[in-house]
Enzyme design. Structure first.
Site, PDB file in Angstrom:
ATOM      1  N   ASP A  30       0.865  -1.194   0.000  1.00 39.70           N
ATOM      2  CA  ASP A  30       0.000   0.000   0.000  1.00 39.70           C
ATOM      3  C   ASP A  30       0.891   1.230   0.000  1.00 39.70           C
ATOM      4  O   ASP A  30       1.932   1.245   0.665  1.00 39.70           O
ATOM      5  CB  ASP A  30      -0.925   0.006   1.218  1.00 39.70           C
ATOM      6  CG  ASP A  30      -2.094   0.952   1.020  1.00 39.70           C
ATOM      7  OD1 ASP A  30      -3.210   0.463   0.728  1.00 39.70           O
ATOM      8  OD2 ASP A  30      -1.886   2.187   1.120  1.00 39.70           O
ATOM      9  N   THR A  83     -11.212   2.641  -7.167  1.00 39.12           N
ATOM     10  CA  THR A  83     -11.657   3.102  -8.486  1.00 39.12           C
ATOM     11  C   THR A  83     -12.755   4.147  -8.248  1.00 39.12           C
ATOM     12  O   THR A  83     -13.943   3.851  -8.433  1.00 39.12           O
ATOM     13  CB  THR A  83     -12.200   1.924  -9.333  1.00 39.12           C
ATOM     14  OG1 THR A  83     -13.104   1.154  -8.518  1.00 39.12           O
ATOM     15  CG2 THR A  83     -11.094   1.034  -9.824  1.00 39.12           C
ATOM     16  N   THR A 120     -13.333  -2.971  -8.963  1.00 36.65           N
ATOM     17  CA  THR A 120     -14.507  -2.904  -9.847  1.00 36.65           C
ATOM     18  C   THR A 120     -14.211  -1.914 -10.974  1.00 36.65           C
ATOM     19  O   THR A 120     -14.031  -0.722 -10.719  1.00 36.65           O
ATOM     20  CB  THR A 120     -15.749  -2.466  -9.052  1.00 36.65           C
ATOM     21  OG1 THR A 120     -15.899  -3.384  -7.970  1.00 36.65           O
ATOM     22  CG2 THR A 120     -16.998  -2.472  -9.900  1.00 36.65           C
ATOM     23  N   GLU A 153     -14.556  -9.184  -6.739  1.00 39.49           N
ATOM     24  CA  GLU A 153     -14.935  -9.663  -5.411  1.00 39.49           C
ATOM     25  C   GLU A 153     -16.408  -9.339  -5.167  1.00 39.49           C
ATOM     26  O   GLU A 153     -16.942  -8.403  -5.749  1.00 39.49           O
ATOM     27  CB  GLU A 153     -14.038  -9.041  -4.345  1.00 39.49           C
ATOM     28  CG  GLU A 153     -13.985  -7.508  -4.357  1.00 39.49           C
ATOM     29  CD  GLU A 153     -15.172  -6.851  -3.727  1.00 39.49           C
ATOM     30  OE1 GLU A 153     -15.800  -7.505  -2.887  1.00 39.49           O
ATOM     31  OE2 GLU A 153     -15.487  -5.697  -4.084  1.00 39.49           O
ATOM     32  N   LEU A 155     -17.497  -9.244  -1.808  1.00 39.93           N
ATOM     33  CA  LEU A 155     -17.479  -9.145  -0.345  1.00 39.93           C
ATOM     34  C   LEU A 155     -18.364  -8.003   0.136  1.00 39.93           C
ATOM     35  O   LEU A 155     -18.363  -6.929  -0.456  1.00 39.93           O
ATOM     36  CB  LEU A 155     -16.054  -8.873   0.149  1.00 39.93           C
ATOM     37  CG  LEU A 155     -14.914  -9.712  -0.417  1.00 39.93           C
ATOM     38  CD1 LEU A 155     -13.579  -9.235   0.141  1.00 39.93           C
ATOM     39  CD2 LEU A 155     -15.139 -11.171  -0.092  1.00 39.93           C
ATOM     40  N   GLU A 157     -18.932  -5.373   3.163  1.00 38.27           N
ATOM     41  CA  GLU A 157     -18.228  -4.817   4.317  1.00 38.27           C
ATOM     42  C   GLU A 157     -18.926  -5.299   5.577  1.00 38.27           C
ATOM     43  O   GLU A 157     -20.153  -5.392   5.619  1.00 38.27           O
ATOM     44  CB  GLU A 157     -18.244  -3.288   4.272  1.00 38.27           C
ATOM     45  CG  GLU A 157     -17.255  -2.759   3.277  1.00 38.27           C
ATOM     46  CD  GLU A 157     -17.222  -1.248   3.234  1.00 38.27           C
ATOM     47  OE1 GLU A 157     -17.574  -0.605   4.232  1.00 38.27           O
ATOM     48  OE2 GLU A 157     -16.854  -0.727   2.169  1.00 38.27           O
ATOM     49  N   GLY A 273     -36.083   1.269   3.662  1.00 36.68           N
ATOM     50  CA  GLY A 273     -35.421   2.206   4.564  1.00 36.68           C
ATOM     51  C   GLY A 273     -35.107   3.507   3.854  1.00 36.68           C
ATOM     52  O   GLY A 273     -35.782   3.855   2.869  1.00 36.68           O
ATOM     53  N   CYS A 280     -19.999   1.339  -2.754  1.00 35.24           N
ATOM     54  CA  CYS A 280     -20.139   0.483  -3.946  1.00 35.24           C
ATOM     55  C   CYS A 280     -21.377   0.780  -4.793  1.00 35.24           C
ATOM     56  O   CYS A 280     -21.258   1.069  -5.988  1.00 35.24           O
ATOM     57  CB  CYS A 280     -20.165  -0.971  -3.520  1.00 35.24           C
ATOM     58  SG  CYS A 280     -18.753  -1.404  -2.512  1.00 35.24           S
ATOM     59  N   LYS A 340     -24.034   1.325   7.057  1.00 40.42           N
ATOM     60  CA  LYS A 340     -24.795   0.153   7.502  1.00 40.42           C
ATOM     61  C   LYS A 340     -24.159  -0.312   8.801  1.00 40.42           C
ATOM     62  O   LYS A 340     -23.048   0.121   9.138  1.00 40.42           O
ATOM     63  CB  LYS A 340     -24.794  -0.954   6.440  1.00 40.42           C
ATOM     64  CG  LYS A 340     -23.421  -1.548   6.163  1.00 40.42           C
ATOM     65  CD  LYS A 340     -23.546  -2.738   5.231  1.00 40.42           C
ATOM     66  CE  LYS A 340     -22.247  -3.492   5.141  1.00 40.42           C
ATOM     67  NZ  LYS A 340     -22.321  -4.670   4.293  1.00 40.42           N
TER      68      LYS A 340
HETATM   69  C1  UGA Z   1     -22.065  -4.474  -1.710  1.00 42.09           C
HETATM   70  C2  UGA Z   1     -22.464  -5.864  -2.198  1.00 42.09           C
HETATM   71  O1  UGA Z   1     -23.472  -6.405  -1.342  1.00 42.09           O
HETATM   72  C3  UGA Z   1     -21.242  -6.807  -2.230  1.00 42.09           C
HETATM   73  O2  UGA Z   1     -21.611  -8.073  -2.779  1.00 42.09           O
HETATM   74  C4  UGA Z   1     -20.157  -6.171  -3.107  1.00 42.09           C
HETATM   75  O3  UGA Z   1     -18.991  -6.973  -3.128  1.00 42.09           O
HETATM   76  C5  UGA Z   1     -19.809  -4.804  -2.539  1.00 42.09           C
HETATM   77  O4  UGA Z   1     -21.001  -3.980  -2.526  1.00 42.09           O
HETATM   78  C6  UGA Z   1     -18.760  -4.175  -3.437  1.00 42.09           C
HETATM   79  O5  UGA Z   1     -19.026  -3.949  -4.616  1.00 42.09           O
HETATM   80  O6  UGA Z   1     -17.609  -4.025  -2.986  1.00 42.09           O
HETATM   81  P1  UGA Z   1     -21.630  -3.375   0.713  1.00 42.09           P
HETATM   82  O7  UGA Z   1     -21.583  -2.073  -0.012  1.00 42.09           O
HETATM   83  O8  UGA Z   1     -20.573  -3.716   1.685  1.00 42.09           O
HETATM   84  O9  UGA Z   1     -21.641  -4.599  -0.352  1.00 42.09           O
HETATM   85  O10 UGA Z   1     -22.982  -3.400   1.525  1.00 42.09           O
HETATM   86  P2  UGA Z   1     -24.429  -4.068   1.397  1.00 42.09           P
HETATM   87  O11 UGA Z   1     -24.614  -4.990   2.532  1.00 42.09           O
HETATM   88  O12 UGA Z   1     -24.663  -4.590   0.054  1.00 42.09           O
HETATM   89  O13 UGA Z   1     -25.360  -2.788   1.650  1.00 42.09           O
HETATM   90  C7  UGA Z   1     -25.336  -1.666   0.779  1.00 42.09           C
HETATM   91  C8  UGA Z   1     -26.372  -0.646   1.191  1.00 42.09           C
HETATM   92  O14 UGA Z   1     -27.687  -1.140   0.926  1.00 42.09           O
HETATM   93  C9  UGA Z   1     -26.357  -0.277   2.669  1.00 42.09           C
HETATM   94  O15 UGA Z   1     -26.497   1.115   2.797  1.00 42.09           O
HETATM   95  C10 UGA Z   1     -27.562  -0.993   3.251  1.00 42.09           C
HETATM   96  O16 UGA Z   1     -28.108  -0.342   4.370  1.00 42.09           O
HETATM   97  C11 UGA Z   1     -28.513  -0.933   2.063  1.00 42.09           C
HETATM   98  N1  UGA Z   1     -29.541  -1.997   2.092  1.00 42.09           N
HETATM   99  C12 UGA Z   1     -29.193  -3.297   1.973  1.00 42.09           C
HETATM  100  C13 UGA Z   1     -30.885  -1.649   2.193  1.00 42.09           C
HETATM  101  O17 UGA Z   1     -31.234  -0.450   2.267  1.00 42.09           O
HETATM  102  N2  UGA Z   1     -31.840  -2.634   2.195  1.00 42.09           N
HETATM  103  C14 UGA Z   1     -31.504  -3.948   2.091  1.00 42.09           C
HETATM  104  O18 UGA Z   1     -32.437  -4.793   2.082  1.00 42.09           O
HETATM  105  C15 UGA Z   1     -30.161  -4.295   1.986  1.00 42.09           C
END
Ligand code: UGA
Length: 467
Positions: A30, A83, A120, A153, A155, A157, A273, A280, A340
């Protein structure tokens, strides 16, 4: 295998630590010396469940450095740098380009490492990267021959290490069988699941290993965007229905459950919500809609989902306005700054849009988050808000609260005590975390998203005819 990972952010760090845990020798590079120094001492630089434990467990196979030095000995080099979005929403590949040219600059002829792109990136980037790296090698008098493959990926968070050990699928995009063979060797422990799971991340009982998808790089790059875009659409879809449910006195949580039980739909990502946030979904949905436009195409459903998400953050303010009557001069407490729960990440968190809008309307803002306060303070240095050390401190003197992040701590809080500290007991539950009846019984004016807060009474139809 000897692996170099460039970039120690969420993706690079989680992937690097996981690969070291599985037995590969991993060097994480890094450019930020502070991050490297902390990791060298075994200190985590981001909050991620299990990271500290796994850093310790994998320490013998892990090194951290800020210079690429011996990248030439690596069998694979993973690019996991940021990115970010450009102003027009398109992807800025500046860090990717810099990393690729640095790798090329350190290669001293074949055998070359396989370059795996984890970041990405827009479709076509692996091909572009391969030409870029081989052009640089040719310029330095070496034979070209580097292959760049795509391996995104998925994943999340907060559960990145769990997702890394027990993925649903591993998607590989390459053009030669030799590249696929190297990638399969790298991921063999995951594909076969022949490793002893760490005690803090046990293997789910019914989990038998990931599906393997092998295809070309452009398809792979699009799989990543399509996945994130689809999840974003799912959330915006349920949020639009939440608004309709509210108008009709129906309940969105029950609608989501009733829909989600259909296995073709699935219950996940149907939680209504105040919209999605994070580093992402916003970035990737803008990037892929920009890509489509560039090719004279449209992703109108994804565009609509972005629009709905933008509006969704505003409903917190509309709901507050309705409850308070007038916003100027009121004191509003924001519960949750992380985008989240279970993360300290505040990038593109919906809380910021809500705070700014309320401040524009003349409200005074207090904030509290169990984990993300330091990050928020650093990233929003100029923002005039009062940071509180506890929920009780936040509630004191507030006219209203807005729950932005569904932290478990908020669910378990002593709401009676919290209510007693407020001037007016108004709460907008932006994540539908709390029990409306319980909150009402404690004297709160409770407003959720698409939730029924009063019992519906149905009259008996006497004249026939429907709605
Ligand atoms: C997301 C994807 O879920 C991963 O698969 C992907 O690898 C990642 O982006 C990425 O591209 O790096 P992440 O951003 O960590 O992961 O979080 P999520 O759990 O997907 O939640 C994203 C947002 O959606 C949060 O603000 C969460 O509160 C919201 N959310 C999620 C809702 O408002 N309702 C839901 O039912 C689910």
């Amino acid at each position: 295998m000897q692996v170099t990972v460039i970039g120690a952010g969420y993706v690079g760090l989680a992937t690097g630590v996981m690969l070291a845990f599985l037995g590969h020798r991993v060097q994480v590079v890094d450019h930020n010396p502070e991050i490297v120094a902390a990791l060298q001492k075994g200190r985590r630089t981001i909050y991620e469940y299990g990271l500290e434990n796994m850093l310790q467990q994998a320490a013998d196979n892990l090194t951290f450095t800020s210079t690429l030095g011996d990248v030439g000995v690596a069998e694979v080099v993973m690019i996991a740098v940021g990115t970010p979005s450009r102003e027009d929403g398109a992807t800025d590949l500046g860090f990717v380009e810099k990393a690729l040219l640095e790798v090329a600059g350190h290669c001293q002829g074949p055998p070359y490492p396989l370059i795996i792109n984890k970041s990405t990136v827009p479709p076509g980037t692996a091909c572009w990267a391969q030409t870029l790296v081989n052009g640089s090698l040719t310029g330095r008098g070496f034979v070209p021959g580097v292959a760049v493959v795509s391996n995104p990926e998925f994943l999340r968070e907060g559960s990145a290490l769990f997702d890394a050990l027990y993925p649903d699928r591993i998607v590989l995009g390459a053009r030669e069988e030799s590249s696929f063979a190297t990638l399969r060797e790298l991921y063999q422990p995951l594909l076969s699941q022949q490793f002893t799971p760490p005690a803090y991340l046990p293997r789910p009982q019914d989990y038998t290993g990931p599906a393997l998808v092998q295809t070309d790089p452009v398809t792979t790059e699009l799989i990543k965007y399509a996945s994130n875009a689809f999840l974003s659409v799912k959330i915006s879809f349920i949020n639009e229905f939440a608004a309709l449910a509210e108008l009709l006195g129906a309940d969105i949580a029950q609608i989501a459950r009733g829909m989600g039980l259909d296995q073709r739909i699935g219950e996940k990502f149907l939680r209504a919500g105040l919209g999605w946030g994070g580093s992402c979904f916003g970035k990737d949905t803008s990037a892929i809609t920009q890509v489509a436009k560039k090719y004279d195409s449209r992703l109108s459903i994804v565009e609509a989902a972005i629009g709905v998400n933008h509006k969704q953050k505003k409903i917190a303010v509309t709901k507050l306005q309705a409850a308070l009557g007038t916003i100027p001069g009121s004191i509003v407490g924001i519960l949750g700054l992380a985008f989240k729960p279970d993360t300290d990440d505040v990038r593109d968190t919906p809380a910021t849009a809500v705070i700014r809008e309320l401040q524009d309307l003349g409200a005074f803002i207090k904030v509290y988050d169990p984990m993300a306060m330091d990050n928020y303070r650093k990233q929003h240095a100029g923002l005039k808000v009062v940071y509180c050390a506890s929920l009780e401190e936040l509630a004191a003197g507030c006219d209203a609260l807005i729950l932005m992040t569904e932290w478990e701590q908020f669910k378990k809080a002593d709401w009676q005590k919290i209510g007693q500290r407020m001037q007016r007991k108004i709460i907008v539950d932006g994540r539908n975390l709390l029990d409306p009846k319980e909150m009402q019984s404690l004297g709160f004016d409770y407003r959720g998203v698409g939730r029924r807060t009063a019992i519906l009474s149905c009259s008996v139809a006497v004249t026939g005819g429907g709605p």
